[in-house]
Scaffold this active site. Sequence first.
Site, mmCIF file in Angstrom:
data_model
loop_
_atom_site.group_PDB
_atom_site.id
_atom_site.type_symbol
_atom_site.label_atom_id
_atom_site.label_comp_id
_atom_site.label_asym_id
_atom_site.label_seq_id
_atom_site.Cartn_x
_atom_site.Cartn_y
_atom_site.Cartn_z
ATOM 1 N N ARG A 71 -10.882 9.831 1.422
ATOM 2 C CA ARG A 71 -10.755 10.570 2.679
ATOM 3 C C ARG A 71 -11.856 11.608 2.806
ATOM 4 N NH1 ARG A 71 -4.120 11.151 2.718
ATOM 5 N NH2 ARG A 71 -3.703 8.900 2.756
ATOM 6 N N SER A 108 -9.996 5.374 -5.130
ATOM 7 C CA SER A 108 -10.966 6.447 -5.362
ATOM 8 C C SER A 108 -10.461 7.488 -6.359
ATOM 9 C CB SER A 108 -11.339 7.100 -4.028
ATOM 10 O OG SER A 108 -10.180 7.610 -3.378
ATOM 11 N N LYS A 126 -2.041 -1.546 -3.904
ATOM 12 C CA LYS A 126 -2.917 -0.380 -3.842
ATOM 13 C C LYS A 126 -2.081 0.891 -3.962
ATOM 14 C CE LYS A 126 -5.871 2.013 -0.641
ATOM 15 N NZ LYS A 126 -6.380 2.118 0.677
ATOM 16 N N LYS A 186 0.867 -1.182 0.000
ATOM 17 C CA LYS A 186 0.000 0.000 0.000
ATOM 18 C C LYS A 186 0.900 1.229 0.000
ATOM 19 C CE LYS A 186 -3.636 2.441 2.460
ATOM 20 N NZ LYS A 186 -4.621 2.409 3.537
#
Length: 324
Positions: free
Chosen positions: A204, A273, A247, A194
Amino acid sequence: MLQRPRRNRYSDSIRNLVQENFVSVNDLIYPLFLVQGEEIKQEIHSLPGNFRWSLDLLLTEIESCVQLGLHAFILFPAIPENLKDKTATYSYHEDNFYLKAISTIKNKFPQITLISDVAMDPYNSDGHDGLVENGQILNDATLPILGKMAVAQAKAGIDIVGPSDMMDGRVAYIRQCLDAEGFTNVGILSYSAKYASAFYGPFRDALDSAPKSGDKKSYQMNPANAKEAILEANLDATEGADFLMVKPALHYLDIILLLKQNQKLPIVAYHVSGECAMLSAACANGWLNFNTAMPETLLSIKRAGADIIITYFAKAFAEMLLKK
Ligand code: PBG
């Protein structure tokens, strides 16, 4: 010319015969955002088509996703500010609305796979994934909190826990906690590689979980590094992870391929996102065509070597397949 590669592209039928990679609804995990309350469906402005749901409406949403053939979901909670503290105690509190939602969802849809988020940031008044002391993110002191969180989620009925925190040693720690409580069948989807990425912004926004000070670079990986992803994946695999995650996905296709070649466990790519938001924004401006650009995006993640994709486009993809 003895070789004319175009011959194998001659017709739809031939193209279908020689197609190497496919995306199906079986490969997809759909992220869902949960808020406390009733009758709430708030669109996330930076992630069009995705919403913060209260449980009542979320159940109807899951029902419609299941009708479309989706069967795996990862659930994230937006925690009200007044329930946050330095040690994230609400994350394993018996009144926790996220834990109750896990139970309700699994009771109503026992056939689906439900995945949780194990990290302190939604619950932490500092907005970090670990315990903060004098500006430092403590590693070993964070582990017992993650362990309690994972066991509470297992008690609520989660199928797979998803540690997204990047603390060292957390997979082994969580595995031990789960097994000690008899949850040997609860899996671990580890966020192995990550990265400290700029592409988590809309997420967020959705959870209001940005760090209150500093950044996440002392625990999330440097985007410049590839070898380190192998180190992280090796550790997680030996510590008992069931899935290894890369990720973000699109900007890290090389890392997906690297882990695919180096590991035996299923590789999960998180199409995050910000990566989804970029495409949505270009499509909203008429600069790209969603119906062609989105499936090509998912296919490229599969082709790179991902076995499973977490994407905010999962529902749109399932709807598109149905219309074909
Ligand atoms: C935090 C967490 C993040 C995401 C999933 N879990 C954000 C972060 O690390 O700050 C991001 C997912 C996305 O951007 O879609 N534990």
